[in-house]
Design an enzyme around this catalytic site. Structure first.
Site, PDB file in Angstrom:
ATOM      1  N   MET A  66       0.681  -1.706   0.109  1.00 34.26           N
ATOM      2  CA  MET A  66       0.296  -0.306  -0.204  1.00 34.26           C
ATOM      3  C   MET A  66       0.771   1.241  -0.054  1.00 34.26           C
ATOM      4  SD  MET A  66      -2.514   0.505   3.632  1.00 34.26           S
ATOM      5  CE  MET A  66      -0.913   0.642   4.903  1.00 34.26           C
ATOM      6  N   TYR A  68       4.516   2.958  12.342  1.00 31.01           N
ATOM      7  CA  TYR A  68       4.102   2.748  11.403  1.00 31.01           C
ATOM      8  C   TYR A  68       2.327   2.138  11.115  1.00 31.01           C
ATOM      9  CZ  TYR A  68       5.688  -2.865  10.913  1.00 31.01           C
ATOM     10  OH  TYR A  68       5.532  -4.220  10.842  1.00 31.01           O
ATOM     11  N   GLU A  69       1.924   2.134   9.778  1.00 29.08           N
ATOM     12  CA  GLU A  69       0.231   1.624  10.290  1.00 29.08           C
ATOM     13  C   GLU A  69      -0.855   3.375  11.293  1.00 29.08           C
ATOM     14  OE1 GLU A  69      -0.671   0.651   7.747  1.00 29.08           O
ATOM     15  OE2 GLU A  69       0.488  -0.638   7.119  1.00 29.08           O
ATOM     16  N   GLY A  70      -0.067   4.033  11.444  1.00 28.10           N
ATOM     17  CA  GLY A  70      -0.551   4.836  12.418  1.00 28.10           C
ATOM     18  C   GLY A  70      -0.062   5.057  13.749  1.00 28.10           C
TER      19      GLY A  70
END
Length: 586
Positions: A163, A436-438
């Site tokens: 992504m 990562y991923e927020g």
């Protein structure tokens, strides 16, 4: 160095005893024949693959790292072969949709397998983990034509996914992104963009790599409402499903990182690359968050996996390392596991890992209920609980996972700082999971600012009610865990009321968010320990396994749960101490 031992016995205990997995699955159409015995047999084989094939590549992969040569990414030696074996063994399609060739097994098995994958080799685990997230977004939002073309080979693992969200000037605030997508006139689009921090952006495993890219259409408004999502393959796919010409995307460079060196984190250039719209124009974040929420749960499991592996190795070292005198002064030297402070570090890691695995299993069961239960109300309620717990699992598991890695490294003393023992790699690898991923601060704000106010706080209230039932009906021997957990739940409820009463005050929510998330998960862990202790106390055959569960539960109740007292005080002490100092005086 001690080998990783997959904790399949702990998984069996959760499925067979704590959560009544057989009955839970029997109520879900399509899972009637799935039971704990089948699940454990699959997890045993998965554990062997992780321990025998993937863990031996963990240190060598970290030392060798990925390389970019002439525009091509080379992963460390052994990784392409290991990935081929992974796909051939069918692990890529474990929970995949049978309509597209997946095995269709419950999410619970996927979560527990992902833990072992992350324990053995976190860098490797990102390849299938990101692919699965991309599959979810495509399955929910893409056209039937795109699904038919891409999903079978992605679910099998023959093709992988990535992504592409972040840009140099647009990270958490995706409304700032500048990537463009121009209609090509044939239903496709031309994507112009440079993205950074793209995990699994390229590799040498063969097959295709399917990028999901956020970009703006020419007439898109500013902000997040103008963002669309596009499927951009590394290779264009012919009508017969075979690979055609390479798309116009390339790796600009590889990021030089603190950890996960065997995972290629790329700067990706999309130079009029051909892509196809996924979902509706301007609603790309809806589709992307389907992928991101799946990835956030996966990242939380990475934190659990790292902590399990690090704790195992620290325990083995502490049993063998001789240093100091016994507590009564009669023996010297003694194994350092006899020293109270070493035991505290080891028990802290064990208390987290076992409780986190239990909470992850419970959450995964809710995911299965949300997707398959015949009653709409049950599906809706379960889906709400998953939404509530997603930021908790992501942030708390990775915070505690990093803390456990550091404690485990500390047990080794100076040897923990030396590469050959492997502990410093766990610390470096675990650190990214908090980012990562927020970032975990963003997850805490999501919980405190977005999830709590849902239904006027009733979603959280329902979750707390589930805890109360177990705490109030615990077997007598488990009262020493249930009672302090119930007291901590009272603190959590008061803190929740405080935040709901300040829901329109962003300073108060922001100041309290991270403390609130930690309070939330500590109480949740107390709930899980109450359930595990109760089942251990009532086991038909009381074994050393059950004795350990009860002892660790008691440690958690006495030494970790008291943190909730200070957390409640911090949450309700208002934001003034954080906000009154002018920025220039920092």
């Amino acid at each position: 160095m001690t080998r990783y031992n997959p904790p399949v016995d702990d998984m069996r205990f959760l499925l067979s005893d704590v959560f009544d997995f057989d009955a839970q699955m029997a109520a879900l159409p399509g899972y009637e024949e799935v039971n704990a015995e089948l699940a454990v047999s699959i997890l045993e084989e998965g554990g062997k693959f992780c321990a025998d094939i993937l863990e031996p590549l963990n240190r060598t992969g970290d030392e060798e790292g990925c390389k970019l040569e002439h525009g091509l990414v080379a992963t460390p030696r052994g990784f392409p072969e290991a990935y081929k074996a992974f796909v051939e063994a069918g692990w890529g399609g474990l929970s995949g949709d049978p309509q597209f060739g997946g095995q269709g097994l419950p999410r619970v098995l996927q979560v527990l397998f992902d833990e072992m994958l992350s324990s053995a080799n976190m860098s490797f685990g990102l390849f299938p983990g990101l692919t699965r997230g991309a599959v979810e977004a495509i399955a929910h939002y893409a056209t039937d034509e795109l699904k038919a073309k891409y999903l079978p080979k992605m679910i099998s693992g023959e093709w992988t996914g990535a992504m592409a969200l972040t840009e140099a000037s647009a990270g958490t605030d995706l409304g700032l992104l500048s990537s463009r997508a121009e209609p090509a006139g044939d239903g496709s689009y031309r994507i112009k963009s440079t993205k950074i921090f793209i995990s699994s952006g390229d590799h040498d495993f063969g097959g295709n790599i399917i990028h999901l890219v956020l970009a703006r259409l020419p007439d898109a408004p500013k902000g997040v409402k103008g963002i669309s999502l596009f499927l951009v393959p590394k290779f264009l796919v012919k009508d017969d499903g075979s690979l055609g010409n390479r798309n116009s995307l390339s790796v600009g460079s590889l990021e030089h990182k603190m950890g996960i060196h065997a995972q290629p984190t790329c700067v990706m250039n999309y130079d009029d690359a051909t892509g196809w719209l996924v979902g509706e124009p301007g609603r790309g974040l809806n589709a992307m968050f389907t992928m991101m929420n799946a990835e956030r749960l996966f990242v939380g499991i990475q934190g659990l996996g790292i902590s399990e592996a690090a704790n195992q190795k620290a325990v083995a070292y502490a049993r063998e390392r001789l240093q100091g005198r016994s507590l009564d002064g009669a023996r010297a030297p003694v194994p350092i596991i006899e020293h109270p402070d070493v035991r505290k570090m080891l028990l802290s890691g064990r208390a987290f890992a076992d409780a986190a695995r239990a909470l992850a299993t419970w959450t995964a069961i809710q995911m299965d209920i949300a997707s398959r239960h015949p009653e709409e109300t049950a599906r809706r309620d379960a889906n709400g609980l998953v939404a509530l717990l997603t930021p908790v699992v992501k942030a708390a598991f990775t915070d505690f996972g990093f803390e456990t890695a550091v404690l485990s490294q500390q047990v080794f003393g100076g040897h923990g700082y030396i590469r050959e023992w492997g502990m410093e790699q766990y610390v470096r690898d675990a650190r990214i999971t908090q980012i990562y991923e927020g970032t975990n601060g963003v997850q805490a704000m999501d919980l405190a600012g977005r999830k709590l106010p849902i239904e006027g706080g009733k979603l959280a209230t329902r979750f707390f009610a589930s805890m109360k039932v177990d705490l109030e009906t615990a077997v007598p021997g488990a009262n020493s865990i249930a009672e302090p957990t119930a007291e901590a739940l009272g603190r959590l409820e008061r803190a929740t009321e405080y935040l709901l009463s300040h829901a329109d005050n962003s300073a108060e929510i922001g100041a309290a968010a991270t403390d609130y998330l930690r309070l939330f998960v500590l109480v949740s862990f107390g709930w899980m320990w109450t359930r595990m202790a109760a089942k251990s106390l009532t086991a038909e055959e009381f074994t050393p396994f059950h004795r350990r569960k009860i002892a660790v539960a008691q440690f958690f109740a006495e030494r970790m749960l008291p943190q909730t007292i200070g957390l409640e005080a911090s949450i309700t002490n208002k934001a003034r101490a954080l906000m009154e100092l002018e920025a220039e005086f920092f």
